[in-house]
Design a protein around this motif. Structure first.
Motif, mmCIF file in Angstrom:
data_model
loop_
_atom_site.group_PDB
_atom_site.id
_atom_site.type_symbol
_atom_site.label_atom_id
_atom_site.label_comp_id
_atom_site.label_asym_id
_atom_site.label_seq_id
_atom_site.Cartn_x
_atom_site.Cartn_y
_atom_site.Cartn_z
ATOM 1 N N GLU A 51 0.843 -1.197 0.000
ATOM 2 C CA GLU A 51 0.000 0.000 0.000
ATOM 3 C C GLU A 51 0.877 1.246 0.000
ATOM 4 O OE1 GLU A 51 -3.509 2.066 2.716
ATOM 5 O OE2 GLU A 51 -2.416 0.372 3.524
ATOM 6 N N VAL A 52 0.518 2.200 -0.858
ATOM 7 C CA VAL A 52 1.150 3.515 -0.846
ATOM 8 C C VAL A 52 0.226 4.420 -0.048
ATOM 9 C CG1 VAL A 52 1.993 5.448 -2.232
ATOM 10 C CG2 VAL A 52 2.221 3.105 -3.100
ATOM 11 N N LYS A 53 0.727 4.984 1.056
ATOM 12 C CA LYS A 53 -0.122 5.714 1.994
ATOM 13 C C LYS A 53 -0.118 7.225 1.779
ATOM 14 C CE LYS A 53 0.010 2.327 5.693
ATOM 15 N NZ LYS A 53 -1.382 2.257 6.118
ATOM 16 N N VAL A 54 0.588 7.702 0.766
ATOM 17 C CA VAL A 54 0.667 9.144 0.488
ATOM 18 C C VAL A 54 0.361 9.397 -0.980
ATOM 19 C CG1 VAL A 54 2.339 9.618 2.325
ATOM 20 C CG2 VAL A 54 3.150 9.026 0.034
ATOM 21 N N ASN A 55 0.088 10.643 -1.286
ATOM 22 C CA ASN A 55 -0.113 11.089 -2.665
ATOM 23 C C ASN A 55 0.913 12.170 -2.971
ATOM 24 O OD1 ASN A 55 -2.612 9.619 -3.331
ATOM 25 N ND2 ASN A 55 -3.509 10.899 -1.744
ATOM 26 N N GLU A 56 1.223 12.341 -4.240
ATOM 27 C CA GLU A 56 2.126 13.419 -4.621
ATOM 28 C C GLU A 56 1.522 14.737 -4.170
ATOM 29 O OE1 GLU A 56 3.087 12.973 -8.789
ATOM 30 O OE2 GLU A 56 4.194 11.129 -8.409
ATOM 31 N N GLY A 57 2.346 15.584 -3.554
ATOM 32 C CA GLY A 57 1.887 16.867 -3.040
ATOM 33 C C GLY A 57 1.597 16.853 -1.551
ATOM 34 N N ASP A 58 1.455 15.652 -0.954
ATOM 35 C CA ASP A 58 1.207 15.555 0.491
ATOM 36 C C ASP A 58 2.425 16.013 1.279
ATOM 37 O OD1 ASP A 58 -1.252 14.434 -0.092
ATOM 38 O OD2 ASP A 58 -0.753 12.427 0.666
ATOM 39 N N PHE A 59 2.179 16.572 2.468
ATOM 40 C CA PHE A 59 3.259 16.893 3.391
ATOM 41 C C PHE A 59 3.395 15.740 4.374
ATOM 42 C CE2 PHE A 59 4.999 18.512 7.344
ATOM 43 C CZ PHE A 59 6.122 19.175 6.887
ATOM 44 N N VAL A 60 4.629 15.306 4.623
ATOM 45 C CA VAL A 60 4.885 14.251 5.605
ATOM 46 C C VAL A 60 5.880 14.743 6.636
ATOM 47 C CG1 VAL A 60 4.366 12.322 4.048
ATOM 48 C CG2 VAL A 60 6.700 13.192 4.167
ATOM 49 N N ASN A 61 5.749 14.230 7.846
ATOM 50 C CA ASN A 61 6.695 14.515 8.916
ATOM 51 C C ASN A 61 7.684 13.375 9.021
ATOM 52 O OD1 ASN A 61 5.759 17.051 10.204
ATOM 53 N ND2 ASN A 61 3.884 15.890 10.471
ATOM 54 N N GLU A 62 8.818 13.628 9.616
ATOM 55 C CA GLU A 62 9.804 12.584 9.851
ATOM 56 C C GLU A 62 9.145 11.449 10.630
ATOM 57 O OE1 GLU A 62 14.156 11.954 11.967
ATOM 58 O OE2 GLU A 62 13.336 13.965 11.775
ATOM 59 N N GLY A 63 9.309 10.226 10.156
ATOM 60 C CA GLY A 63 8.751 9.054 10.820
ATOM 61 C C GLY A 63 7.386 8.632 10.316
ATOM 62 N N ASP A 64 6.731 9.453 9.483
ATOM 63 C CA ASP A 64 5.437 9.064 8.914
ATOM 64 C C ASP A 64 5.629 7.865 7.982
ATOM 65 O OD1 ASP A 64 4.215 11.142 10.241
ATOM 66 O OD2 ASP A 64 3.758 12.313 8.426
ATOM 67 N N VAL A 65 4.677 6.930 8.004
ATOM 68 C CA VAL A 65 4.734 5.771 7.112
ATOM 69 C C VAL A 65 4.291 6.218 5.717
ATOM 70 C CG1 VAL A 65 3.823 3.472 6.631
ATOM 71 C CG2 VAL A 65 4.276 4.173 9.007
ATOM 72 N N ILE A 66 5.180 5.976 4.739
ATOM 73 C CA ILE A 66 4.906 6.351 3.356
ATOM 74 C C ILE A 66 4.269 5.199 2.597
ATOM 75 C CG2 ILE A 66 6.027 6.944 1.165
ATOM 76 C CD1 ILE A 66 8.061 8.518 2.766
ATOM 77 N N MET A 67 4.772 3.979 2.840
ATOM 78 C CA MET A 67 4.201 2.802 2.188
ATOM 79 C C MET A 67 4.552 1.566 2.981
ATOM 80 S SD MET A 67 6.553 2.366 -1.271
ATOM 81 C CE MET A 67 6.104 3.999 -1.826
ATOM 82 N N THR A 68 3.825 0.480 2.683
ATOM 83 C CA THR A 68 4.099 -0.805 3.330
ATOM 84 C C THR A 68 4.478 -1.826 2.271
ATOM 85 O OG1 THR A 68 1.744 -1.423 3.250
ATOM 86 C CG2 THR A 68 2.524 -0.359 5.268
ATOM 87 N N LEU A 69 5.330 -2.767 2.691
ATOM 88 C CA LEU A 69 5.781 -3.855 1.817
ATOM 89 C C LEU A 69 5.396 -5.187 2.447
ATOM 90 C CD1 LEU A 69 9.493 -2.823 1.056
ATOM 91 C CD2 LEU A 69 7.470 -2.279 -0.272
ATOM 92 N N GLU A 70 5.189 -6.182 1.598
ATOM 93 C CA GLU A 70 4.953 -7.554 2.063
ATOM 94 C C GLU A 70 6.218 -8.343 1.849
ATOM 95 O OE1 GLU A 70 1.640 -9.081 -0.131
ATOM 96 O OE2 GLU A 70 0.213 -7.963 1.052
#
Length: 70
Positions: A51-70
């Motif tokens: 899962e990709v948890k962000v979209n282009e243009g989103d603001f993220v903070n240090e430590g935010d989960v951007i995506m998950t891998l299996e």
């Protein structure tokens, strides 16, 4: 489930992979823009993007989960 997290605060400038894609260790998956610099975020280990948890243009903070891998 493995998580890829932002290593600094910034805007999501470009997402380089999609759900279902195979990624390898140290492959760039997202590019953040911070202080007018492009900061690549790499996968710490290989796997399949769940899962990709962000979209282009989103603001993220240090430590935010951007995506998950299996």
């Amino acid at each position: 489930m493995k998580e890829i997290k932002a290593n600094m605060a910034g805007n999501v400038w470009k997402i380089l992979v999609s759900a279902g894609d195979q990624v390898e260790e140290e492959q760039e998956v997202v590019i953040l823009e911070s202080m007018k610099m492009e900061i690549p975020i790499e996968a710490e280990e290989g796997g399949t993007v769940n899962e990709v948890k962000v979209n282009e243009g989103d603001f993220v903070n240090e430590g935010d989960v951007i995506m998950t891998l299996e």
